[in-house]
Design a protein around this motif. Structure first.
Motif, PDB file in Angstrom:
ATOM      1  N   GLY A 446       0.822  -1.200   0.000  1.00 24.14           N
ATOM      2  CA  GLY A 446       0.000   0.000   0.000  1.00 24.14           C
ATOM      3  C   GLY A 446       0.855   1.249   0.000  1.00 24.14           C
ATOM      4  N   TYR A 447       0.632   2.143  -0.973  1.00 21.06           N
ATOM      5  CA  TYR A 447       1.370   3.401  -1.065  1.00 21.06           C
ATOM      6  C   TYR A 447       0.685   4.471  -0.213  1.00 21.06           C
ATOM      7  CZ  TYR A 447       4.021   1.544  -5.022  1.00 21.06           C
ATOM      8  OH  TYR A 447       4.850   0.803  -5.811  1.00 21.06           O
ATOM      9  N   GLY A 448       1.480   5.358   0.372  1.00 19.41           N
ATOM     10  CA  GLY A 448       0.915   6.447   1.145  1.00 19.41           C
ATOM     11  C   GLY A 448       0.147   7.414   0.253  1.00 19.41           C
ATOM     12  N   VAL A 449      -1.075   7.692   0.600  1.00 19.33           N
ATOM     13  CA  VAL A 449      -1.914   8.604  -0.188  1.00 19.33           C
ATOM     14  C   VAL A 449      -2.436   9.768   0.653  1.00 19.33           C
ATOM     15  CG1 VAL A 449      -2.624   6.817  -1.818  1.00 19.33           C
ATOM     16  CG2 VAL A 449      -3.970   7.182   0.259  1.00 19.33           C
ATOM     17  N   ARG A 450      -2.129   9.744   1.972  1.00 19.08           N
ATOM     18  CA  ARG A 450      -2.531  10.835   2.857  1.00 19.08           C
ATOM     19  C   ARG A 450      -1.385  11.130   3.814  1.00 19.08           C
ATOM     20  NH1 ARG A 450      -7.098   7.855   2.055  1.00 19.08           N
ATOM     21  NH2 ARG A 450      -6.484   6.319   3.610  1.00 19.08           N
ATOM     22  N   THR A 451      -1.348  12.316   4.354  1.00 17.27           N
ATOM     23  CA  THR A 451      -0.332  12.703   5.338  1.00 17.27           C
ATOM     24  C   THR A 451      -0.989  12.865   6.692  1.00 17.27           C
ATOM     25  OG1 THR A 451      -0.646  15.076   4.981  1.00 17.27           O
ATOM     26  CG2 THR A 451       0.946  13.937   3.548  1.00 17.27           C
ATOM     27  N   MET A 452      -0.154  12.949   7.740  1.00 19.03           N
ATOM     28  CA  MET A 452      -0.685  13.150   9.071  1.00 19.03           C
ATOM     29  C   MET A 452      -1.416  14.481   9.183  1.00 19.03           C
ATOM     30  SD  MET A 452      -0.143  10.544  10.934  1.00 19.03           S
ATOM     31  CE  MET A 452      -0.490  11.262  12.526  1.00 19.03           C
ATOM     32  N   GLU A 453      -0.891  15.469   8.426  1.00 18.39           N
ATOM     33  CA  GLU A 453      -1.562  16.763   8.457  1.00 18.39           C
ATOM     34  C   GLU A 453      -2.967  16.663   7.878  1.00 18.39           C
ATOM     35  OE1 GLU A 453       1.443  16.214   7.463  1.00 18.39           O
ATOM     36  OE2 GLU A 453       2.680  17.333   8.894  1.00 18.39           O
ATOM     37  N   THR A 454      -3.089  15.843   6.832  1.00 19.95           N
ATOM     38  CA  THR A 454      -4.408  15.640   6.224  1.00 19.95           C
ATOM     39  C   THR A 454      -5.358  14.983   7.204  1.00 19.95           C
ATOM     40  OG1 THR A 454      -3.352  15.352   4.070  1.00 19.95           O
ATOM     41  CG2 THR A 454      -5.629  14.598   4.280  1.00 19.95           C
ATOM     42  N   LEU A 455      -4.839  14.037   7.981  1.00 25.63           N
ATOM     43  CA  LEU A 455      -5.689  13.344   8.952  1.00 25.63           C
ATOM     44  C   LEU A 455      -6.224  14.290  10.005  1.00 25.63           C
ATOM     45  CD1 LEU A 455      -3.669  10.056   9.557  1.00 25.63           C
ATOM     46  CD2 LEU A 455      -5.812  10.323   8.303  1.00 25.63           C
ATOM     47  N   GLY A 456      -5.520  15.402  10.245  1.00 27.93           N
ATOM     48  CA  GLY A 456      -5.981  16.358  11.225  1.00 27.93           C
ATOM     49  C   GLY A 456      -6.946  17.377  10.670  1.00 27.93           C
ATOM     50  N   GLY A 457      -7.388  17.210   9.415  1.00 32.32           N
ATOM     51  CA  GLY A 457      -8.286  18.159   8.769  1.00 32.32           C
ATOM     52  C   GLY A 457      -9.661  18.172   9.370  1.00 32.32           C
ATOM     53  N   ALA A 458     -10.402  19.209   8.980  1.00 34.39           N
ATOM     54  CA  ALA A 458     -11.739  19.418   9.557  1.00 34.39           C
ATOM     55  C   ALA A 458     -12.706  18.307   9.224  1.00 34.39           C
ATOM     56  CB  ALA A 458     -12.301  20.762   9.067  1.00 34.39           C
ATOM     57  N   ASN A 459     -12.455  17.600   8.123  1.00 33.38           N
ATOM     58  CA  ASN A 459     -13.421  16.587   7.706  1.00 33.38           C
ATOM     59  C   ASN A 459     -13.208  15.234   8.362  1.00 33.38           C
ATOM     60  OD1 ASN A 459     -14.755  18.315   5.944  1.00 33.38           O
ATOM     61  ND2 ASN A 459     -13.279  17.913   4.292  1.00 33.38           N
ATOM     62  N   THR A 460     -12.099  15.090   9.119  1.00 36.61           N
ATOM     63  CA  THR A 460     -11.842  13.785   9.725  1.00 36.61           C
ATOM     64  C   THR A 460     -11.692  13.889  11.229  1.00 36.61           C
ATOM     65  OG1 THR A 460      -9.506  14.077   9.220  1.00 36.61           O
ATOM     66  CG2 THR A 460     -10.798  12.809   7.646  1.00 36.61           C
ATOM     67  N   ILE A 461     -10.458  14.206  11.699  1.00 35.77           N
ATOM     68  CA  ILE A 461     -10.197  14.183  13.133  1.00 35.77           C
ATOM     69  C   ILE A 461     -10.905  15.313  13.870  1.00 35.77           C
ATOM     70  CG2 ILE A 461      -8.382  14.249  14.896  1.00 35.77           C
ATOM     71  CD1 ILE A 461      -8.456  11.733  13.222  1.00 35.77           C
ATOM     72  N   GLU A 462     -11.046  16.471  13.204  1.00 33.25           N
ATOM     73  CA  GLU A 462     -11.605  17.640  13.880  1.00 33.25           C
ATOM     74  C   GLU A 462     -13.112  17.526  14.082  1.00 33.25           C
ATOM     75  OE1 GLU A 462      -9.968  20.078  15.150  1.00 33.25           O
ATOM     76  OE2 GLU A 462      -7.991  19.572  14.413  1.00 33.25           O
ATOM     77  N   LYS A 463     -13.598  16.344  14.449  1.00 33.94           N
ATOM     78  CA  LYS A 463     -15.005  16.153  14.766  1.00 33.94           C
ATOM     79  C   LYS A 463     -15.119  15.689  16.198  1.00 33.94           C
ATOM     80  CE  LYS A 463     -16.628  15.015  10.116  1.00 33.94           C
ATOM     81  NZ  LYS A 463     -17.296  13.993   9.266  1.00 33.94           N
ATOM     82  N   PRO A 464     -16.118  16.174  16.927  1.00 31.99           N
ATOM     83  CA  PRO A 464     -16.258  15.744  18.319  1.00 31.99           C
ATOM     84  C   PRO A 464     -16.407  14.242  18.416  1.00 31.99           C
ATOM     85  CG  PRO A 464     -17.730  17.579  17.802  1.00 31.99           C
ATOM     86  CD  PRO A 464     -17.155  17.107  16.504  1.00 31.99           C
ATOM     87  N   CYS A 465     -15.699  13.637  19.357  1.00 32.60           N
ATOM     88  CA  CYS A 465     -15.872  12.214  19.621  1.00 32.60           C
ATOM     89  C   CYS A 465     -17.147  12.028  20.432  1.00 32.60           C
ATOM     90  CB  CYS A 465     -14.670  11.700  20.408  1.00 32.60           C
ATOM     91  SG  CYS A 465     -14.738   9.940  20.758  1.00 32.60           S
ATOM     92  N   PRO A 466     -17.927  10.999  20.152  1.00 31.37           N
ATOM     93  CA  PRO A 466     -19.140  10.771  20.934  1.00 31.37           C
ATOM     94  C   PRO A 466     -18.824  10.708  22.419  1.00 31.37           C
ATOM     95  CG  PRO A 466     -19.055   9.303  19.062  1.00 31.37           C
ATOM     96  CD  PRO A 466     -17.737   9.996  19.114  1.00 31.37           C
ATOM     97  N   GLU A 467     -19.765  11.169  23.239  1.00 32.64           N
ATOM     98  CA  GLU A 467     -19.548  11.201  24.679  1.00 32.64           C
ATOM     99  C   GLU A 467     -19.226   9.820  25.243  1.00 32.64           C
ATOM    100  OE1 GLU A 467     -22.449  14.982  25.774  1.00 32.64           O
ATOM    101  OE2 GLU A 467     -22.870  12.979  26.534  1.00 32.64           O
ATOM    102  N   SER A 468     -19.743   8.782  24.575  1.00 30.63           N
ATOM    103  CA  SER A 468     -19.518   7.425  25.073  1.00 30.63           C
ATOM    104  C   SER A 468     -18.059   7.015  25.007  1.00 30.63           C
ATOM    105  CB  SER A 468     -20.375   6.427  24.280  1.00 30.63           C
ATOM    106  OG  SER A 468     -20.032   6.490  22.914  1.00 30.63           O
ATOM    107  N   CYS A 469     -17.251   7.764  24.186  1.00 23.58           N
ATOM    108  CA  CYS A 469     -15.844   7.381  24.067  1.00 23.58           C
ATOM    109  C   CYS A 469     -15.045   7.756  25.301  1.00 23.58           C
ATOM    110  CB  CYS A 469     -15.214   8.057  22.851  1.00 23.58           C
ATOM    111  SG  CYS A 469     -15.874   7.471  21.282  1.00 23.58           S
TER     112      CYS A 469
END
Length: 501
Positions: A446-469
């Motif tokens: 598998g070739y890298g197609v995303r960077t760590m900076e991309t993972l921190g974008g508003a559409n992925t990580i920058e979403k509230p985690c459910p309270e149950s987490c």
């Protein structure tokens, strides 16, 4: 006087063969697919010149089935199987997805220990040899004691042809002298990577105990269901052709018939029209006593025997030219021999009120001997066919086709194979028609197609985690910096643990 211990000799031979095969397979693993294909072609062409003689030899040696049908199976492997192998990629790059940037690499398993059945020794040996070489594996056979001559003969032919085409010495071999101790040593040897076992149920527990992956191509108590919408005449002809081929020893052959009660009279007339004989209860019991000893062991001389010959032995008067013996049964039980697998042109016959009751009966039959190999349904009702496919604990479901020929891939588009996996009841790692693809593992690239900076974008990580987490108070989004810190701390913990070891 010199005393020779065949067990010790066989064990020593198994060790030598496994060690030689391990070294030879390292060379074979460097061969490109094109070179492997050249060897497969040479082996198939060499053995094709001897197919009829090998069929006669295996019949004379084992006294199972008909040599003419064994000849058909030998031809099937050298034509259909070989044709399907052509163009198949098993080693090296076998698939690429440029869009997802994923590459699949086919990697041989290594050294395969193979045990073949006495019922189809030549065709199975040829098939397993071709798919092993095709996939870059070394293979060592432990011949069946009752088929030693025929298996040794076909292997000698293939070894010579393969060596001439460049197969490293030791990649194709067989155990001699033969013994259970030698076979056990071969399966347990540290250099053996995979066990490929066909129709040798007595050795299955030991194969599984070896801790190696096991592909088990067995038989099973496979029923055929004739549903009310079926083409009755065609269904009956298919079943008789299948069950009488090689006198009933094919791995997927029908062992029983379950019939919709509303069409049963018509089905029985069709069976009688095409050469079947329905036995009386007295005759059925007398014949059944001949198949098994009181303690449940199979009696010698009852496998792969014609219907007329079986009838004579049991003192049953049947019409001249009878092809199939049928016993009316009601229940599946431990005490009824007809609930077991009969490797002969003999069928148990069950009537059920509707397809749902027939479904339950088929499940009983499939699970009775725990192999759950193959089920056939003759029907034109797609809803019923779908329900059978969803509910049956079986390796393969065949529709409107003879079980013997459909199972081996002659009348279906299943891979043409003489080793039919029985994995649905835990007997082996696959229920496939065994092909070279079952003898490799796939390395994923598998070739890298995303960077760590991309993972921190508003559409992925920058979403509230459910309270149950994290609890009611932990509803803040994870930033890229926080994620990086978590990963760094995790890596430090792992490295510290590794250093302690």
């Amino acid at each position: 006087m010199m005393i020779v211990d065949n067990d010790l000799l066989s064990i020593q031979q198994a060790r030598i063969l496994a060690e030689n095969a391990f070294q030879a397979q390292k060379k074979l693993a460097t061969f490109p697919q094109e070179k492997l294909d050249e060897i497969v072609k040479g082996v198939a062409e060499a053995v094709a010149e001897h197919l009829q003689g090998l069929a006669v030899l295996s019949h004379d040696e084992t006294d199972y089935g008909r040599w003419e049908d064994k000849y058909v199976k030998n031809q099937f492997v050298c034509s259909n199987t070989r044709r399907h192998l052509w163009g198949m990629r098993c080693v090296g790059v076998i698939a690429e997805d440029s869009k997802k940037q994923i590459t699949d690499i086919g990697v041989p398993m290594g050294v395969i220990a193979a045990l073949c059945p006495v019922t189809s020794p030549v065709s199975t040996t040829i098939h397993n040899t071709l798919i092993a070489i095709k996939s870059g594996n070394a293979i060592i056979f432990s011949p069946h004691p009752r088929a030693e001559k025929s298996m040794s003969k076909v292997l000698d032919i293939m070894i010579e042809a393969a060596t001439e085409k460049g197969l490293p010495e030791g990649c194709l071999a067989y155990l001699k002298p033969i013994s259970k101790s030698g076979a056990r040593e071969l399966m347990n040897h540290q250099n053996t990577s995979l066990i490929l076992m066909s129709g040798v149920p007595g050795m299955l527990p030991e194969a599984k105990a070896s801790g190696k992956p096991v592909i088990y191509g067995g038989t099973g108590n496979g029923p055929a269901f004739i549903e009310r919408t079926a083409d009755i005449d065609q269904a009956v002809k298919d079943i008789i052709a299948s069950k009488t081929f090689d006198y009933g020893v094919a791995p997927s052959a029908e062992q029983s018939v379950v019939v919709d009660a509303c069409i049963s009279p018509e089905v029985k007339r069709a069976f009688q029209k095409h050469g079947a004989y329905f036995m009386s209860e007295e005759d059925s019991l007398r014949l059944a006593e001949m198949f098994f000893t009181p303690d449940g062991r199979r009696r010698a001389g009852m496998v792969g025997v014609s219907a007329e010959r079986l009838a004579r032995r049991a003192g049953i008067r049947v019409p001249v030219g009878v092809k199939l013996l049928v016993a009316d049964r009601r229940y599946v039980s431990e005490s009824d021999p007809y609930s077991r697998e009969l490797l002969a042109p003999v069928l148990a016959y069950y009537e059920e009120d509707d397809w749902m009751h027939a479904c339950e009966k088929c499940i009983e039959l499939l699970l009775h001997e725990r192999n759950a190999h193959t089920l056939v349904i003759h029907s034109r009702d797609e809803d019923v066919i779908r329900q059978f496919a969803l509910k049956k604990p079986v390796g393969r479901l065949l529709v409107n086709t003879p079980a013997t020929f459909g199972g081996m891939g002659a009348t279906t588009n299943l891979f043409p194979s003489m080793t039919l996996g029985s994995g649905s009841a835990g007997s082996g790692i696959t229920a496939d028609n065994v092909s070279p693809m079952n003898l490799i593992y796939t390395r994923k690239v598998g070739y890298g197609v995303r960077t760590m900076e991309t993972l921190g974008g508003a559409n992925t990580i920058e979403k509230p985690c459910p309270e149950s987490c994290f609890g009611a108070e932990s509803s803040h989004p994870l930033s890229a910096e926080t994620l990086q810190q978590i990963l760094t701390e995790a890596i430090e913990v792992i490295n510290a643990a590794s250093a302690k070891k």
